[in-house]
Design an enzyme around this catalytic site. Structure first.
Site, mmCIF file in Angstrom:
data_model
loop_
_atom_site.group_PDB
_atom_site.id
_atom_site.type_symbol
_atom_site.label_atom_id
_atom_site.label_comp_id
_atom_site.label_asym_id
_atom_site.label_seq_id
_atom_site.Cartn_x
_atom_site.Cartn_y
_atom_site.Cartn_z
ATOM 1 N N HIS A 147 -17.002 -4.179 31.144
ATOM 2 C CA HIS A 147 -18.315 -4.164 31.786
ATOM 3 C C HIS A 147 -19.371 -3.598 30.851
ATOM 4 C CE1 HIS A 147 -21.352 -2.982 34.925
ATOM 5 N NE2 HIS A 147 -20.950 -4.125 35.447
ATOM 6 N N CYS A 148 -18.980 -2.636 30.025
ATOM 7 C CA CYS A 148 -19.932 -1.945 29.145
ATOM 8 C C CYS A 148 -20.466 -2.834 28.032
ATOM 9 C CB CYS A 148 -19.275 -0.712 28.518
ATOM 10 S SG CYS A 148 -18.565 0.449 29.687
ATOM 11 N N ILE A 149 -19.716 -3.870 27.646
ATOM 12 C CA ILE A 149 -20.131 -4.681 26.499
ATOM 13 C C ILE A 149 -20.732 -6.012 26.919
ATOM 14 C CG2 ILE A 149 -18.397 -3.561 25.056
ATOM 15 C CD1 ILE A 149 -16.779 -6.155 25.126
ATOM 16 N N GLY A 180 -15.639 -0.087 28.299
ATOM 17 C CA GLY A 180 -14.771 -1.187 28.685
ATOM 18 C C GLY A 180 -15.498 -2.515 28.722
ATOM 19 N N ARG A 226 -24.468 -3.817 27.862
ATOM 20 C CA ARG A 226 -24.774 -3.317 29.207
ATOM 21 C C ARG A 226 -25.809 -2.209 29.157
ATOM 22 N NH1 ARG A 226 -24.045 -5.420 34.133
ATOM 23 N NH2 ARG A 226 -22.254 -6.402 33.121
#
Length: 348
Positions: free
Chosen positions: A337-339, A335, A86
């Site tokens: 969304h971050c990856i 989390g 992300r």
């Protein structure tokens, strides 16, 4: 040309990720490393139930990645150090005046402000690498920014945080006007809604200094999902109440006041680590919308995880919500969304 970042609810061509590699983020102990590999793999498999997934894999991790991911996850071999797609990867945009054209915004990535511990120079190339692999036109930017630092509604509204884009470790000469102008050029922003800060844990040594994608999301125009820490023993209780009061005074690009939907935090308050005394930043806001579904963070709390699924099903009607245990991802700084990074589908 007029670039616009679509809402995450728009159809996707695929989701991009990066496979972990050994280093400070993955962990020192063999058990820690195995847990990290397994967590990233579980997210990839969950996303692949809904849409194609391409994983950028460091050559040194290629054999492990192929063994763990299986044949249904595409692999692109390239150097990797940090593996938060992300943030290091491109932000995909479309040009409504040129149907079928995909753009890839290549922000400058400096490891969330170039902290001494971060290894980011290899993954700083992922914006161009992934954009080219996706067949996108390069949208080059001189702004230091990460995809986790923005949320959009696809209709001109962008959420951002003053302590991220205006962070002097990232953009020492930026002010709101310069950031907003760059967001208008690259994302089609008509209104930037600034949050004054992020969650408490995000300001420790290994934090991002306030990424918005752990605090708030825009499931549809005019609707804002907000992390809700209800326990007064957690410092984010005061933080989220202040953020709610602030956001109640804001409007979106269409001039609407936000319908704020609270997304309660899990009951766990501490994980026993972190410079701030171990208060967790576990957040259900950090989910990924996929084609016909939502991949939600789970924290081993059946009641809280179930309540979060119910909220997500309500704000994303018609989508199937699946939960993946995200504790090992949060232990490393983020989390689901971050990856992940969605690539929107474009008309041929």
């Amino acid at each position: 040309m007029t670039w616009r970042m679509p809402a995450e609810t728009a159809r996707h061509e695929r989701t991009w990720m990066a496979f972990p590699r050994e280093g400070i983020t993955l962990g020192d102990e063999a058990s820690e490393r195995e847990a990290g590999y397994a967590a990233w793999t579980a997210v990839a498999h969950a996303v692949a139930e809904f849409e194609p997934v391409t994983m950028v894999v460091d050559p040194g991790e290629a054999a492990r990645a192929r063994r763990m991911l299986g044949a249904h996850i595409d692999i692109l071999e390239a150097p990797v150090d940090e593996f938060w797609m992300r943030d290091s990867g491109p932000t995909f945009v479309v040009d409504d005046e040129r149907p079928g054209v995909l753009g890839a915004v290549d922000w400058i990535f400096n490891g969330w402000g170039a902290p001494a511990w971060a290894q980011w120079r290899l993954s700083a190339e992922h914006g161009r690498l992934v954009g080219a692999a996706a067949g996108a036109e390069l949208v080059s930017s001189v702004l230091v920014n990460e995809g986790g630092g923005i949320q959009v509604d696809g209709e001109g509204t962008v959420l951002a945080t003053e302590t991220v884009q205006l962070d002097p470790r990232r953009n020492p000469y930026a002010d709101r006007a310069r950031v907003e102008a760059e967001f208008a050029r690259t994302l089609g922003a008509e209104k930037v809604v600034w949050l004054p800060r992020g969650l408490t844990r995000d300001y420790d040594e290994f934090g991002t200094n306030g990424h918005v994608d752990i605090v708030a999301a825009l499931p549809s125009p005019g609707v804002l999902l907000l992390h809700d820490q209800r326990d007064p023993a957690h410092p984010d209780n005061a933080v989220t109440r202040a953020l709610r009061a602030h956001l109640e005074t804001q409007t979106d690009a269409a001039g609407r006041s936000f319908e704020i939907v609270d997304l309660p935090a899990p009951a766990t308050l501490r994980d026993g680590s972190g410079d701030d005394g171990g208060f967790v930043d576990w957040s259900y806001v950090n989910h990924l919308v996929v084609n016909d579904g939502v991949v939600a963070c789970g924290f081993g709390e059946p009641e809280a995880d179930g309540r979060a699924r119910e909220v997500l099903e309500r704000v994303y009607p018609g989508r199937r919500v699946v939960t993946v245990d995200a504790r090992e991802i949060f232990a490393r700084g983020g989390g689901i969304h971050c990856i992940t990074q969605q690539q929107p589908a474009v008309a041929p």
